[in-house]
Design a protein around this motif. Structure first.
Motif, PDB file in Angstrom:
ATOM      1  N   LEU A   1      21.964  12.692   5.717  1.00  0.00           N
ATOM      2  CA  LEU A   1      22.445  13.941   5.999  1.00  0.00           C
ATOM      3  C   LEU A   1      22.423  14.403   7.331  1.00  0.00           C
ATOM      4  O   LEU A   1      23.228  15.200   8.050  1.00  0.00           O
ATOM      5  CB  LEU A   1      21.829  14.985   5.141  1.00  0.00           C
ATOM      6  CG  LEU A   1      22.392  16.576   4.950  1.00  0.00           C
ATOM      7  CD1 LEU A   1      23.873  16.407   4.536  1.00  0.00           C
ATOM      8  CD2 LEU A   1      21.470  17.158   4.108  1.00  0.00           C
ATOM      9  N   GLY A   2      21.485  13.803   8.039  1.00  0.00           N
ATOM     10  CA  GLY A   2      21.052  14.240   9.467  1.00  0.00           C
ATOM     11  C   GLY A   2      20.259  15.405   9.859  1.00  0.00           C
ATOM     12  O   GLY A   2      20.293  15.775  10.823  1.00  0.00           O
ATOM     13  N   THR A   3      19.593  16.017   8.577  1.00  0.00           N
ATOM     14  CA  THR A   3      19.052  17.086   8.616  1.00  0.00           C
ATOM     15  C   THR A   3      17.763  16.946   7.463  1.00  0.00           C
ATOM     16  O   THR A   3      18.331  16.551   6.463  1.00  0.00           O
ATOM     17  CB  THR A   3      19.658  18.209   8.755  1.00  0.00           C
ATOM     18  OG1 THR A   3      18.808  19.345   9.122  1.00  0.00           O
ATOM     19  CG2 THR A   3      20.337  18.649   7.417  1.00  0.00           C
ATOM     20  N   PRO A   4      16.640  17.830   7.566  1.00  0.00           N
ATOM     21  CA  PRO A   4      15.675  17.669   6.416  1.00  0.00           C
ATOM     22  C   PRO A   4      16.370  18.619   5.379  1.00  0.00           C
ATOM     23  O   PRO A   4      16.940  19.706   5.615  1.00  0.00           O
ATOM     24  CB  PRO A   4      14.427  18.230   7.060  1.00  0.00           C
ATOM     25  CG  PRO A   4      14.428  17.901   8.516  1.00  0.00           C
ATOM     26  CD  PRO A   4      15.936  18.279   8.699  1.00  0.00           C
ATOM     27  N   VAL A   5      16.060  18.344   4.080  1.00  0.00           N
ATOM     28  CA  VAL A   5      16.093  19.072   3.079  1.00  0.00           C
ATOM     29  C   VAL A   5      15.083  19.987   2.495  1.00  0.00           C
ATOM     30  O   VAL A   5      15.266  20.814   1.565  1.00  0.00           O
ATOM     31  CB  VAL A   5      16.879  18.378   1.922  1.00  0.00           C
ATOM     32  CG1 VAL A   5      18.271  18.123   2.564  1.00  0.00           C
ATOM     33  CG2 VAL A   5      16.057  17.263   1.441  1.00  0.00           C
ATOM     34  N   PHE A   6      13.805  19.517   2.921  1.00  0.00           N
ATOM     35  CA  PHE A   6      12.427  20.069   2.574  1.00  0.00           C
ATOM     36  C   PHE A   6      11.546  20.268   3.649  1.00  0.00           C
ATOM     37  O   PHE A   6      11.707  19.541   4.538  1.00  0.00           O
ATOM     38  CB  PHE A   6      11.923  19.142   1.558  1.00  0.00           C
ATOM     39  CG  PHE A   6      12.386  19.173   0.122  1.00  0.00           C
ATOM     40  CD1 PHE A   6      11.912  20.183  -0.687  1.00  0.00           C
ATOM     41  CD2 PHE A   6      12.887  17.992  -0.269  1.00  0.00           C
ATOM     42  CE1 PHE A   6      12.768  20.092  -2.036  1.00  0.00           C
ATOM     43  CE2 PHE A   6      13.501  17.907  -1.691  1.00  0.00           C
ATOM     44  CZ  PHE A   6      13.342  18.928  -2.405  1.00  0.00           C
ATOM     45  N   HIS A   7      11.034  21.422   3.483  1.00  0.00           N
ATOM     46  CA  HIS A   7       9.808  21.622   4.576  1.00  0.00           C
ATOM     47  C   HIS A   7       8.586  21.089   3.796  1.00  0.00           C
ATOM     48  O   HIS A   7       8.367  21.504   2.778  1.00  0.00           O
ATOM     49  CB  HIS A   7       9.634  23.099   4.771  1.00  0.00           C
ATOM     50  CG  HIS A   7      10.729  23.649   5.542  1.00  0.00           C
ATOM     51  ND1 HIS A   7      11.016  23.298   6.935  1.00  0.00           N
ATOM     52  CD2 HIS A   7      11.541  24.845   5.505  1.00  0.00           C
ATOM     53  CE1 HIS A   7      11.910  23.947   7.369  1.00  0.00           C
ATOM     54  NE2 HIS A   7      12.287  24.877   6.697  1.00  0.00           N
ATOM     55  N   ARG A   8       7.809  20.182   4.390  1.00  0.00           N
ATOM     56  CA  ARG A   8       6.670  19.740   3.731  1.00  0.00           C
ATOM     57  C   ARG A   8       5.559  20.624   4.172  1.00  0.00           C
ATOM     58  O   ARG A   8       5.031  20.661   5.437  1.00  0.00           O
ATOM     59  CB  ARG A   8       6.432  18.198   3.999  1.00  0.00           C
ATOM     60  CG  ARG A   8       7.162  17.010   3.413  1.00  0.00           C
ATOM     61  CD  ARG A   8       8.571  16.714   3.914  1.00  0.00           C
ATOM     62  NE  ARG A   8       9.384  15.722   3.464  1.00  0.00           N
ATOM     63  CZ  ARG A   8      10.546  15.389   3.364  1.00  0.00           C
ATOM     64  NH1 ARG A   8      11.373  16.174   4.087  1.00  0.00           N
ATOM     65  NH2 ARG A   8      10.990  14.302   2.854  1.00  0.00           N
ATOM     66  N   LEU A   9       4.969  21.195   3.292  1.00  0.00           N
ATOM     67  CA  LEU A   9       3.670  21.934   3.566  1.00  0.00           C
ATOM     68  C   LEU A   9       2.521  21.190   3.115  1.00  0.00           C
ATOM     69  O   LEU A   9       2.546  20.142   2.614  1.00  0.00           O
ATOM     70  CB  LEU A   9       3.976  23.370   2.712  1.00  0.00           C
ATOM     71  CG  LEU A   9       5.305  24.072   3.202  1.00  0.00           C
ATOM     72  CD1 LEU A   9       5.333  25.331   2.161  1.00  0.00           C
ATOM     73  CD2 LEU A   9       5.217  24.240   4.548  1.00  0.00           C
ATOM     74  N   ASN A  10       1.229  21.753   3.075  1.00  0.00           N
ATOM     75  CA  ASN A  10      -0.042  21.404   2.913  1.00  0.00           C
ATOM     76  C   ASN A  10       0.152  20.915   1.532  1.00  0.00           C
ATOM     77  O   ASN A  10      -0.129  19.551   1.103  1.00  0.00           O
ATOM     78  CB  ASN A  10      -1.269  22.278   3.404  1.00  0.00           C
ATOM     79  CG  ASN A  10      -1.250  22.151   4.651  1.00  0.00           C
ATOM     80  OD1 ASN A  10      -1.045  21.361   5.475  1.00  0.00           O
ATOM     81  ND2 ASN A  10      -2.050  23.503   5.211  1.00  0.00           N
TER      82      ASN A  10
END
Length: 313
Positions: free
Chosen positions: A48-57
């Motif tokens: 896709l060329g972009t993240p689909v999730f923000h990875r949090l703690n």
């Protein structure tokens, strides 16, 4: 933009993670390790060329791109699952799932099930007593029996029962109320479930059809047709009953319908299934059995005068 889609496994991983908002829970559902699921989602993001999730703690959340992608992917997998289930049902003639209204299920279908089971021991019936709209593409239902004014589109739909109404009472009340005019002294039972009819098919309409006049505003009211019939069976009064639902009680003598005027409604029962499924052996067997049961109840029409409610306007 190119039309090439990412691998189905990557989209499946994304859909599960977006639904659970947890990589661990999604991995458990798909029976893969969290590392394998994370790899699939990373591959999707690369495509896709972009993240689909923000990875949090301790959690994840969808990015703007993820929020844009999730609804379509979810709908796509839901449609695939529905198509798979429908295709499986085409090859399953040993079970039949039917939905009908609660009143029709309790008063018409349930008392007759033993007869169907005897005639078709190879078919297991499953019932859902519900009035909600059915989507055959998504709901695991083979046949719907519906009552009303509707015109069914893009499905097989066949009329079942001509619905008509007439006063009914417990046998012990028949001598007391032995003429239509005598009903002025009876406790009238009103079935308000028919209030949606375009043409009134209530106590005032029946009295007009029978050529009598008295105040019909008194009595007790029920929102469900089967409850109104149960009250009449218990001797609580006289109900203007729907014959389709009262046939078994009339056959067994728990109710009598002594007057010859029948008021024909503008609604009807319909047998509905997906187009082409009417030829499936289990669906056809059920339809043929229902029709034979309806024919067996038609003697109650003998000797009666039928008035179409529309003619009373």
């Amino acid at each position: 933009m190119p039309d090439r889609l990412p691998p189905l496994t990557a989209l499946r991983a994304f859909e599960a993670a977006a639904r659970h908002m947890s990589f661990a829970a999604a991995a458990a559902e798909l029976n893969v390790t969290p590392a394998a699921l994370s790899y699939q989602i990373k591959a999707l993001e690369t495509d896709l060329g972009t993240p689909v999730f923000h990875r949090l703690n301790r959690a994840v959340e969808l990015t703007e791109a993820g929020r844009a992608l999730a609804p379509g992917v979810t709908d796509g997998f839901s449609a695939i699952a529905a198509s798979w289930r429908n295709t499986q049902r085409l090859n399953d003639n040993s079970t039949l799932t039917i939905t009908a209204g609660p009143a029709f299920t309790s008063k018409w279908l349930a008392p007759r099930l033993f007869d169907f089971a005897q005639a078709h021991p190879d078919i297991d019936l499953r019932f859902s007593a519900s009035l909600r709209l059915i989507d055959f593409d998504r709901d695991e239902v083979d046949v719907a029996i519906r009552f009303g004014l509707g015109h069914d589109k893009d499905v097989f739909s066949a009329p079942l029962i001509r619905e008509w109404m007439t006063p009914m009472m417990a046998p012990q009340l028949a001598d007391q109320f032995n003429s239509p005019q005598a009903l002025k002294d009876a406790t009238l039972i009103h079935d308000d479930s028919i209030s949606f009819f375009k043409t009134p098919t209530d106590w005032p309409a029946w009295c007009k059809a029978a050529g009598i006049t008295f105040d019909t505003s008194h009595g007790v009211r029920f929102s469900q047709a089967d409850h109104a019939l149960d009250a009449a069976i218990a001797g609580a009064g006289v109900v203007l009953g729907r014959v389709s639902l009262a046939t078994r009680a009339l056959e067994q003598g728990r109710l009598v319908a002594p007057f010859n005027v029948g008021l024909v409604t503008d609604a009807q029962f319909r047998f509905i299934c997906p187009q082409g499924h009417e030829a499936r052996p289990n669906v056809k067997a059920f339809h043929d059995w229902v029709m034979s049961e309806i024919e067996a109840s038609k003697p109650f029409e003998n000797g009666r005068t039928f008035i179409d409610a529309k003619s009373l306007k």
